[in-house]
Design a protein around this motif. Sequence first.
Motif, short mmCIF file in Angstrom:
data_model
loop_
_atom_site.label_atom_id
_atom_site.label_comp_id
_atom_site.label_asym_id
_atom_site.label_seq_id
_atom_site.Cartn_x
_atom_site.Cartn_y
_atom_site.Cartn_z
N THR A 73 0.83 -1.21 0.00
CA THR A 73 0.00 0.00 0.00
C THR A 73 0.86 1.25 0.00
N ALA A 74 1.87 1.27 0.87
CA ALA A 74 2.77 2.43 0.94
C ALA A 74 3.53 2.61 -0.36
N ASP A 75 4.00 1.51 -0.95
CA ASP A 75 4.77 1.59 -2.20
C ASP A 75 3.93 2.12 -3.36
N VAL A 76 2.67 1.67 -3.44
CA VAL A 76 1.82 2.15 -4.53
C VAL A 76 1.60 3.65 -4.40
N ILE A 77 1.27 4.11 -3.21
CA ILE A 77 0.99 5.54 -3.03
C ILE A 77 2.22 6.38 -3.36
N SER A 78 3.37 6.00 -2.81
CA SER A 78 4.58 6.82 -3.04
C SER A 78 5.06 6.73 -4.48
N ASP A 97 -11.17 -4.10 -6.65
CA ASP A 97 -11.00 -4.31 -5.21
C ASP A 97 -9.59 -4.62 -4.76
N THR A 98 -8.59 -4.28 -5.56
CA THR A 98 -7.22 -4.65 -5.16
C THR A 98 -6.56 -3.55 -4.34
N THR A 99 -5.43 -3.89 -3.76
CA THR A 99 -4.64 -2.89 -3.05
C THR A 99 -4.15 -1.82 -4.02
N THR A 100 -3.79 -2.23 -5.23
CA THR A 100 -3.42 -1.25 -6.26
C THR A 100 -4.55 -0.25 -6.47
N SER A 101 -5.79 -0.74 -6.57
CA SER A 101 -6.93 0.14 -6.84
C SER A 101 -7.13 1.17 -5.74
N SER A 102 -7.20 0.71 -4.50
CA SER A 102 -7.48 1.64 -3.40
C SER A 102 -6.32 2.61 -3.16
N ALA A 103 -5.08 2.10 -3.26
CA ALA A 103 -3.93 2.98 -3.04
C ALA A 103 -3.75 3.98 -4.18
N ALA A 104 -3.95 3.52 -5.42
CA ALA A 104 -3.84 4.44 -6.57
C ALA A 104 -4.96 5.47 -6.54
N ALA A 105 -6.13 5.07 -6.10
CA ALA A 105 -7.24 6.02 -5.97
C ALA A 105 -6.91 7.09 -4.93
N LEU A 106 -6.33 6.67 -3.81
CA LEU A 106 -5.96 7.63 -2.77
C LEU A 106 -4.89 8.60 -3.29
N ALA A 107 -3.88 8.08 -3.99
CA ALA A 107 -2.84 8.94 -4.55
C ALA A 107 -3.43 9.93 -5.56
N SER A 108 -4.37 9.46 -6.37
CA SER A 108 -4.99 10.33 -7.38
C SER A 108 -5.86 11.39 -6.72
N PHE A 109 -6.52 11.02 -5.63
CA PHE A 109 -7.30 11.99 -4.86
C PHE A 109 -6.38 13.07 -4.30
N TYR A 110 -5.26 12.66 -3.72
CA TYR A 110 -4.30 13.63 -3.20
C TYR A 110 -3.84 14.58 -4.31
N GLY A 112 -5.45 15.42 -7.06
CA GLY A 112 -6.51 16.27 -7.59
C GLY A 112 -7.12 15.79 -8.89
N ALA A 113 -6.75 14.59 -9.33
CA ALA A 113 -7.36 14.01 -10.52
C ALA A 113 -8.71 13.39 -10.15
N LYS A 114 -9.61 13.31 -11.12
CA LYS A 114 -10.90 12.66 -10.88
C LYS A 114 -10.71 11.14 -10.95
N VAL A 115 -11.19 10.44 -9.93
CA VAL A 115 -11.05 8.99 -9.85
C VAL A 115 -12.29 8.34 -10.45
N CYS A 116 -12.08 7.45 -11.42
CA CYS A 116 -13.17 6.70 -12.05
C CYS A 116 -13.03 5.24 -11.63
N HIS A 117 -14.08 4.71 -10.99
CA HIS A 117 -14.02 3.35 -10.46
C HIS A 117 -14.75 2.41 -11.40
#
Length: 374
Positions: A73-78, A97-110, A112-117
């Motif tokens: 999770t930490a590696d995906v975000i950073s 539903d993967t760790t990639t999905s949730s962590a990449a979504a959080l990084a994209s939220f930080y 300022g990009a729009k997250v499409c699920h």
Amino acid sequence: MKRVLIVFGTRPEAIKMAPLVKEFKKYEDIFDTKVCVTAQHREMLDQVLDFFEITPDYDLNLMKPGQNLFTLTADVISSMKPVLDDFIPDYVLVHGDTTTSSAAALASFYFGAKVCHIEAGLRTNNRLSPFPEEMNRQITGRLADIHFAPTEQSKLNLLKENVDPDFIFVTGNTVIDALLYAKDKVEEINDEQIEFLKSIVDPTKDLILVTGHRRENFGEGFINICNAIKQIALEQDVQIFYPVHLNPNVQKPVNNVLKDIENVKLISPLNYPAFVWLMKKSKLIITDSGGVQEEAPSLGKPVLVMRNTTERPEALNAGTVILVGTDTAEIIHHTKKLLMNKDLYNQMSTAHNPYGNGETSREVFEILLKLSSN
């Protein structure tokens, strides 16, 4: 021109996102589209990329020995930050539903990009089943700006969570797009694993395909599953194929119980085309996989689901799957019933697939085009 970043990291995500990549890449005069893979799964991911002829623009190559949910999770975000800084996407598409999905979504939220699920709104509402997928879905759902729900039930789940209905779109599931692309291609390609399967499949016997890997089934659950498979193999004139997941929690009980049974073929995990080929040849499928619950009905294959809960109730309601849990007697009972009762088999194998008709990727593209033009 709007910029679209498509992010995935595992084999199941790659299969379901590949049709979207191919659809968006057709229209590079409309969207500047790039692909980022985290390689949460390395080898299995690469097989899918090769099959669908996709070359990532960014490859984070994060898989490492001893990887766990904390470090991943930490590696995906950073690792996402330099990608986001370089490409500056307007939209980031993540899947499921993967760790990639949730962590990449959080990084994209930080960022300022729009997250499409993609594949939004699936719920069991049990935080621990499946683990960690249920919470990954809920976290991604909270971060998402646009929700592409596969079914009306998924949309209802999101509405209950107060998601803005103007940004929920029922599109079907991209896994059907991928399957319809693959099912013809697997008959044409030269694939070592498919050739190996052809050499050991007995065309005179009904073929049962088994897959199992869920964490919640580790331990007693897998022992029960293996005992059921053993009894079915000994009592029925069938051939059972089991591509065995590499996790020791799966390998140990499977090999302890099933390794010396002649009509049970314990084989290595299959690449995607070989797995599609084997699904096509099977009579029925016994699985704890979510994706198989969606794919098999498009091939006319009844599915017994070895889970106590499912975030895909549409398949249950449509009659394409039966939930059997990890109860040995239940697995045996329903397998025998499908093998012996032609009316039940035909009813399940011809039931309508609730997950779409292969046009989901096109729909997602057109919706995003319309939203980006407003």
